[in-house]
Design an enzyme around this catalytic site. Structure first.
Site, short mmCIF file in Angstrom:
data_model
loop_
_atom_site.label_atom_id
_atom_site.label_comp_id
_atom_site.label_asym_id
_atom_site.label_seq_id
_atom_site.Cartn_x
_atom_site.Cartn_y
_atom_site.Cartn_z
N LYS A 84 0.91 -1.25 -0.06
CA LYS A 84 0.18 -0.05 0.02
C LYS A 84 0.66 0.64 -0.54
O LYS A 84 2.25 1.25 0.68
CB LYS A 84 -0.79 -0.41 1.35
CG LYS A 84 -1.86 1.26 1.56
CD LYS A 84 -2.78 1.29 2.44
CE LYS A 84 -3.99 1.59 2.56
NZ LYS A 84 -4.61 1.74 3.40
N SER A 166 -9.76 1.47 3.31
CA SER A 166 -9.05 2.18 2.45
C SER A 166 -7.37 1.05 1.39
O SER A 166 -7.21 1.84 0.27
CB SER A 166 -8.23 3.22 3.18
OG SER A 166 -7.72 2.78 4.00
N SER A 190 -9.94 -1.05 7.09
CA SER A 190 -9.53 -0.22 6.20
C SER A 190 -9.01 -1.73 5.40
O SER A 190 -8.18 -1.84 4.00
CB SER A 190 -8.61 0.44 6.28
OG SER A 190 -8.85 1.73 6.10
#
Length: 498
Positions: A84, A166, A190
């Site tokens: 990420k 996310s 997330s």
């Protein structure tokens, strides 16, 4: 050599890839090239990858040569993993949390988790797109959107099926077989949220099991990195590498005694036998018909595996208002500290400067505004303020003594069951672990309130008390092996490859 290698990597698990590498059926260089080709062919409609590591092939070559000289380092030797975009890597890739303000920022050091992956021999293949600032930018921001990368779409129905966030790009990339696995981060849902909607496995560890050093921060007391994979086994392999004490993260020193060297030892298809699992029905009240049917089906599977369901478990914290000032205080303090250490050439070095930068580049940066940033800037960011201390005390007490721990003790259950991310807020405030596993695929053509069809993947999530990862991994693996719901999405070729 492997026949039809492009097809072979689809759904290939880490051990299968590693065995092929050991036999010499494929090299890590060839493996990297296969994933890069797949990304080029199929990622454009999904938009999961933000950038690729320009040194990936050379790193793979070095690891191939090391394998020949001295043997493999472990199960991740020569295996491509994606990260990420809020996880620092000190290499030629940028770390931006999806923000155009940090689009050219090179982190001064590897994050602890990135360093652990490199030490294990993993190839950091690229950075994945994400909801900007881990959804700290604005509450109205669409899941998976960032000013730097645009919007991530779900490979099971781009533009129709909800992506979740996310860690949107991380989950989508794994679902689409663009890497063997991914590392996401979670503050509140997330990892488990996008994992469920992308039919993959996500583990949100207990705070203190995995270091936060080198993660662009949102919440000191809730942030954690964790693995996203196509199977519980692969997630456990990655967690075994990530977990461990870090001198720069005090929470991991306190949690060091709970670290296990190999989480795959807890993979047990019979783990459900004799286990009592509570279902907090409060968190099911807003479910549409299709996802509720998936939860009910999961309950029947658990019972068929020898587990006992304790239905309609209640928790005193259900429906309370969490003190959201806690994250706002922590975001300001953490982000100011992080930005201050960046290279002088980066245009922002504080939250206030970031807000000003976004205003100056509003056409690109402020599609959804920045109310999350300004509300954090309005706090002092001082973590001894009475407002912050009282809020943190409230959240922890309600999520633990009046939440997860209450339910486990009051109903004599070993774990709790939720659909997808419905239990993520309570686990986030408690700092407790979650694991999401594919729970079923809805196919009824209904529309959600947000306009997305409710067709698509759903995950089920097991929750437990602090450092209960061994138990949760066993339960998730047992459920996974009994159902094997996951299947790969049918991908749409990128326009330029047609």
């Amino acid at each position: 050599m492997i026949e039809a290698p492009q097809q072979w990597i689809v759904e290939a698990d880490i051990d299968t890839i590693q065995e092929a590498l050991e036999r010499g059926d494929i090299t890590s260089v060839q493996l990297v090239l296969l994933y890069l080709e797949r990304i080029r062919n199929y990622d454009r409609p999904i938009n999961s990858m933000l950038e690729l590591n320009p040194d990936a092939i050379e790193i793979a070559q070095a690891l191939d040569e090391e394998r020949q000289r001295t043997g493999r380092r472990g199960r991740l030797h020569g295996i491509p993993i994606v990260l990420k975009d809020n996880i620092d890597t000190h290499d030629k890739m940028h770390t931006s949390a999806g923000s155009i303000a940090l689009a050219q920022s090179i982190a001064p050091d590897d994050a602890f988790v990135a360093a652990r992956l490199r030490e294990a021999g993993a190839i950091l293949l690229g950075k994945t797109n994400m909801t900007e600032w881990a959804n700290g930018m604005a509450e109205s921001m669409w899941a998976g959107y960032s000013s730097r990368g645009g919007l991530v779409l779900n490979p099971y129905g781009p533009g129709n099926v909800f992506i979740g966030g996310s860690s949107s790009g991380s989950a989508a990339a794994v679902a689409a077989n663009f890497a063997a696995g991914a590392i996401g981060t979670e503050t509140s849902g997330s990892i488990v949220n996008p994992s469920g909607y992308n039919f993959v496995v996500g583990i949100k560890p207990t705070i203190g099991l995995v270091s936060r050093t080198g993660l662009i921060p949102l919440s000191l007391t809730q942030d954690t990195a964790g693995p996203i994979a196509r199977s519980v086994k692969d997630a456990a392999i990655m967690l075994s590498v990530l977990a461990g004490p870090d001198e720069q993260d005090a929470a991991t020193l306190a949690g060091a005694e709970h670290v296990h060297g190999d989480y795959t030892t807890f993979l047990n298809k019979d783990a459900m036998q004799g286990i009592r699992i509570g279902v907090p029905r409060y968190y099911c009240e807003s479910l549409d018909e299709a996802p509720l049917a998936i939860l009910e089906s999961a309950i029947r599977v658990i019972q068929s595996l020898g587990g006992t369901i304790v239905d309609n478990v209640s928790v005193p914290c259900a429906g309370i208002e969490w003190d959201r000032s806690v994250v706002r205080y922590e975001f300001k303090r953490g982000l100011d500290d992080y930005l201050a250490k960046l290279n002088p050439n980066v245009p922002v070095h504080s939250l206030a400067e970031l807000i000003a930068f976004n205003e100056q580049h509003a056409d690109q940066a402020l599609k959804y505004g920045q109310r999350g940033l300004t509300r954090s800037e309005d706090t002092t960011g001082v973590l001894t303020d009475e407002i912050y201390v009282n809020g943190l005390r409230h959240n922890r007490h309600m999520s633990r003594e009046q939440g997860i721990d209450y339910a486990l003790k009051e109903y004599d259950v070993d774990a709790l069951l939720f659909l997808g991310h419905n239990g993520s807020e309570i686990a986030a405030r408690a700092g407790y672990p979650l694991i999401t596993v594919p729970g079923g695929y809805a196919d009824d053509g209904r529309l959600s309130a947000a306009g997305y069809i409710t067709d698509g993947p759903y995950g089920i999530t097991f929750a437990g008390t602090a450092f209960s990862e061994p138990l949760l991994i066993g339960l998730a693996h047992s459920f996974e092996q009994a159902t094997k719901y996951r299947f790969p999405p049918t991908l749409i070729p990128s326009p330029e490859t047609q």
